[in-house]
Write a protein that holds these residues in place. Structure first.
Motif, PDB file in Angstrom:
ATOM      1  N   ALA A  35       0.824  -1.207   0.000  1.00 42.72           N
ATOM      2  CA  ALA A  35       0.000   0.000   0.000  1.00 42.72           C
ATOM      3  C   ALA A  35       0.863   1.264   0.000  1.00 42.72           C
ATOM      4  N   VAL A  36       1.901   1.280   0.830  1.00 44.71           N
ATOM      5  CA  VAL A  36       2.774   2.452   0.917  1.00 44.71           C
ATOM      6  C   VAL A  36       3.531   2.657  -0.389  1.00 44.71           C
ATOM      7  N   VAL A  37       4.149   1.581  -0.895  1.00 43.38           N
ATOM      8  CA  VAL A  37       4.949   1.685  -2.114  1.00 43.38           C
ATOM      9  C   VAL A  37       4.083   2.062  -3.301  1.00 43.38           C
ATOM     10  N   PHE A  38       2.904   1.453  -3.418  1.00 37.52           N
ATOM     11  CA  PHE A  38       2.032   1.741  -4.553  1.00 37.52           C
ATOM     12  C   PHE A  38       1.553   3.197  -4.508  1.00 37.52           C
ATOM     13  N   PHE A  39       1.255   3.684  -3.301  1.00 37.26           N
ATOM     14  CA  PHE A  39       0.812   5.074  -3.170  1.00 37.26           C
ATOM     15  C   PHE A  39       1.928   6.032  -3.561  1.00 37.26           C
ATOM     16  N   ILE A  40       3.121   5.789  -3.046  1.00 46.61           N
ATOM     17  CA  ILE A  40       4.262   6.656  -3.362  1.00 46.61           C
ATOM     18  C   ILE A  40       4.574   6.597  -4.855  1.00 46.61           C
ATOM     19  N   SER A  41       4.527   5.380  -5.416  1.00 45.87           N
ATOM     20  CA  SER A  41       4.868   5.197  -6.830  1.00 45.87           C
ATOM     21  C   SER A  41       3.894   5.910  -7.747  1.00 45.87           C
ATOM     22  N   TYR A  42       2.641   6.058  -7.310  1.00 47.31           N
ATOM     23  CA  TYR A  42       1.634   6.646  -8.172  1.00 47.31           C
ATOM     24  C   TYR A  42       1.505   8.155  -7.998  1.00 47.31           C
ATOM     25  N   LYS A  43       2.370   8.723  -7.168  1.00 45.46           N
ATOM     26  CA  LYS A  43       2.340  10.174  -7.010  1.00 45.46           C
ATOM     27  C   LYS A  43       2.626  10.856  -8.338  1.00 45.46           C
ATOM     28  N   LYS A  44       2.022  11.999  -8.520  1.00 46.07           N
ATOM     29  CA  LYS A  44       2.121  12.716  -9.788  1.00 46.07           C
ATOM     30  C   LYS A  44       3.556  13.076 -10.151  1.00 46.07           C
ATOM     31  N   ASP A  45       4.387  13.332  -9.140  1.00 44.39           N
ATOM     32  CA  ASP A  45       5.739  13.824  -9.414  1.00 44.39           C
ATOM     33  C   ASP A  45       6.781  12.721  -9.490  1.00 44.39           C
ATOM     34  N   ILE A  46       6.381  11.460  -9.665  1.00 50.39           N
ATOM     35  CA  ILE A  46       7.358  10.378  -9.736  1.00 50.39           C
ATOM     36  C   ILE A  46       8.308  10.573 -10.909  1.00 50.39           C
ATOM     37  N   LYS A  47       7.813  11.230 -11.975  1.00 43.70           N
ATOM     38  CA  LYS A  47       8.662  11.474 -13.138  1.00 43.70           C
ATOM     39  C   LYS A  47       9.795  12.447 -12.820  1.00 43.70           C
ATOM     40  N   THR A 160       7.772   6.945 -16.915  1.00 48.64           N
ATOM     41  CA  THR A 160       8.804   7.877 -17.368  1.00 48.64           C
ATOM     42  C   THR A 160       9.263   7.608 -18.796  1.00 48.64           C
ATOM     43  N   SER A 161       9.287   6.339 -19.199  1.00 47.54           N
ATOM     44  CA  SER A 161       9.881   5.976 -20.486  1.00 47.54           C
ATOM     45  C   SER A 161       9.079   6.472 -21.684  1.00 47.54           C
ATOM     46  N   GLY A 162       7.744   6.542 -21.532  1.00 48.84           N
ATOM     47  CA  GLY A 162       6.904   6.959 -22.659  1.00 48.84           C
ATOM     48  C   GLY A 162       6.752   5.886 -23.719  1.00 48.84           C
ATOM     49  N   VAL A 163       7.112   4.644 -23.402  1.00 51.30           N
ATOM     50  CA  VAL A 163       7.041   3.549 -24.370  1.00 51.30           C
ATOM     51  C   VAL A 163       5.682   2.871 -24.306  1.00 51.30           C
ATOM     52  N   ASN A 164       5.097   2.609 -25.475  1.00 53.14           N
ATOM     53  CA  ASN A 164       3.868   1.835 -25.579  1.00 53.14           C
ATOM     54  C   ASN A 164       4.155   0.620 -26.453  1.00 53.14           C
ATOM     55  N   LEU A 165       3.937  -0.554 -25.917  1.00 52.73           N
ATOM     56  CA  LEU A 165       4.219  -1.779 -26.648  1.00 52.73           C
ATOM     57  C   LEU A 165       3.024  -2.206 -27.489  1.00 52.73           C
ATOM     58  N   SER A 166       3.280  -2.592 -28.730  1.00 47.33           N
ATOM     59  CA  SER A 166       2.217  -3.142 -29.575  1.00 47.33           C
ATOM     60  C   SER A 166       1.938  -4.569 -29.128  1.00 47.33           C
ATOM     61  N   LYS A 167       0.752  -5.074 -29.462  1.00 46.16           N
ATOM     62  CA  LYS A 167       0.414  -6.450 -29.093  1.00 46.16           C
ATOM     63  C   LYS A 167       1.355  -7.435 -29.769  1.00 46.16           C
ATOM     64  N   ASP A 233      -3.005   7.945 -17.578  1.00 47.13           N
ATOM     65  CA  ASP A 233      -2.310   9.108 -18.152  1.00 47.13           C
ATOM     66  C   ASP A 233      -3.308  10.091 -18.755  1.00 47.13           C
ATOM     67  N   GLU A 234      -4.302   9.558 -19.451  1.00 46.01           N
ATOM     68  CA  GLU A 234      -5.317  10.419 -20.069  1.00 46.01           C
ATOM     69  C   GLU A 234      -6.105  11.178 -19.007  1.00 46.01           C
ATOM     70  N   ILE A 235      -6.433  10.499 -17.913  1.00 43.02           N
ATOM     71  CA  ILE A 235      -7.188  11.145 -16.832  1.00 43.02           C
ATOM     72  C   ILE A 235      -6.359  12.258 -16.199  1.00 43.02           C
ATOM     73  N   ARG A 236      -5.074  11.965 -15.937  1.00 43.17           N
ATOM     74  CA  ARG A 236      -4.205  12.975 -15.330  1.00 43.17           C
ATOM     75  C   ARG A 236      -4.034  14.186 -16.248  1.00 43.17           C
ATOM     76  N   GLU A 237      -3.878  13.936 -17.541  1.00 41.52           N
ATOM     77  CA  GLU A 237      -3.727  15.033 -18.495  1.00 41.52           C
ATOM     78  C   GLU A 237      -4.999  15.876 -18.557  1.00 41.52           C
ATOM     79  N   SER A 238      -6.147  15.206 -18.521  1.00 42.16           N
ATOM     80  CA  SER A 238      -7.422  15.925 -18.558  1.00 42.16           C
ATOM     81  C   SER A 238      -7.600  16.793 -17.315  1.00 42.16           C
ATOM     82  N   VAL A 239      -7.256  16.229 -16.154  1.00 40.01           N
ATOM     83  CA  VAL A 239      -7.368  16.981 -14.894  1.00 40.01           C
ATOM     84  C   VAL A 239      -6.415  18.172 -14.910  1.00 40.01           C
TER      85      VAL A 239
END
Length: 249
Positions: A35-47, A160-167, A233-239
């Motif tokens: 719970a702690v690690v996941f919360f910290i990892s998902y903070k907006k400023d992790i990048k 951070t990487s910005g990589v999207n893998l194709s199927k 990512d889309e939700i964060r960008e919209s907000v």
């Protein structure tokens, strides 16, 4: 002094405990750490985390995984059967740790392992499957520490990487990992990554389909986690856009 030596000997003992019964508090610690690690990892400023800091984190993760691998090799009577780093979390720790250490995180393989590990390492903490040693033991601490760091560093790589893998890429990487491991299992009579026999909870699935099940599950996990990541990512960008628009008004 003798007490300290005895305590260290017990902590690093090689013989597994025949009456192994993991302390219920280990599970609670695993859930809390997740719970702690996941919360910290998902903070907006992790990048925005310092690259030097992440290089150090990568070095620590890689060192821990290599250290526990070497330790397993020294205490197992037949280390080739279960000490090789051919389980997904072991492979992920080495791949992600090394990639962060040299800060090369835009590769398809490292992002594949990072996407998988967000789910895989989380399950490992929420439903611990540790070595057969009662607490306290080096494997208990290394298990929790490695998997918690793996979640954190995987989240960093993915966001951070910005990589999207194709199927198609996911299929190729999955096959490139599962097929060689399955061949090694046949040759060594081992069960790395459960391609020869699934855990007992999945005993309903015939052994002949174990490798196919692992491959299909791995593919599905990576695809689904990437979909959630993109949606987030889309939700964060919209907000962020609405927030900026509100400031201007």
């Amino acid at each position: 002094m003798e007490n300290i030596v005895n305590s260290l000997h017990y902590f690093f003992r090689a013989a597994e405990d025949s009456n192994c019964n993991q302390n219920k508090y280990v599970l609670l610690v695993g859930i809390f750490v997740w719970a702690v690690v996941f919360f910290i990892s998902y903070k907006k400023d992790i990048k925005q985390l310092n690259k030097t800091f992440m290089r150090v984190m990568g070095f620590i993760l890689l060192s821990l995984q290599l250290a526990i691998t070497i330790w397993l090799f020294t205490i197992r009577s037949n280390p080739l059967e279960d000490a090789l780093p051919l389980y997904f979390c072991r492979m992920s720790s080495i791949t992600i740790g090394f990639s962060l250490m040299i800060y090369k995180i835009k590769g398809k393989v490292v992002n594949f392992f990072a996407l998988f590990s967000i789910f895989g390492a989380s399950i490992a903490l929420l439903v611990p499957d540790m070595e057969s040693y009662n607490f306290p033991h080096i494997t208990t601490f290394s298990y929790i520490l490695i998997h918690s760091m793996l979640i954190f560093e995987s989240m960093y790589v993915v966001r951070t990487s910005g990589v999207n893998l194709s199927k198609n890429s996911i299929i190729k990487i999955t096959a490139g990992i599962v097929i060689p491991i399955h061949i090694i299992n046949i040759l060594l009579n081992s069960n790395y990554s459960y391609t020869m026999q699934l855990p007992s909870i999945l005993g309903i699935i015939p052994r002949e389909f174990s490798a196919l099940f692992i491959a299909a599950t791995t593919f599905s996990i990576v695809v689904i986690v990437q979909l959630f990541k993109n949606a987030g990512d889309e939700i964060r960008e919209s907000v962020a856009e609405k927030f900026e628009l509100g400031k201007r008004v």
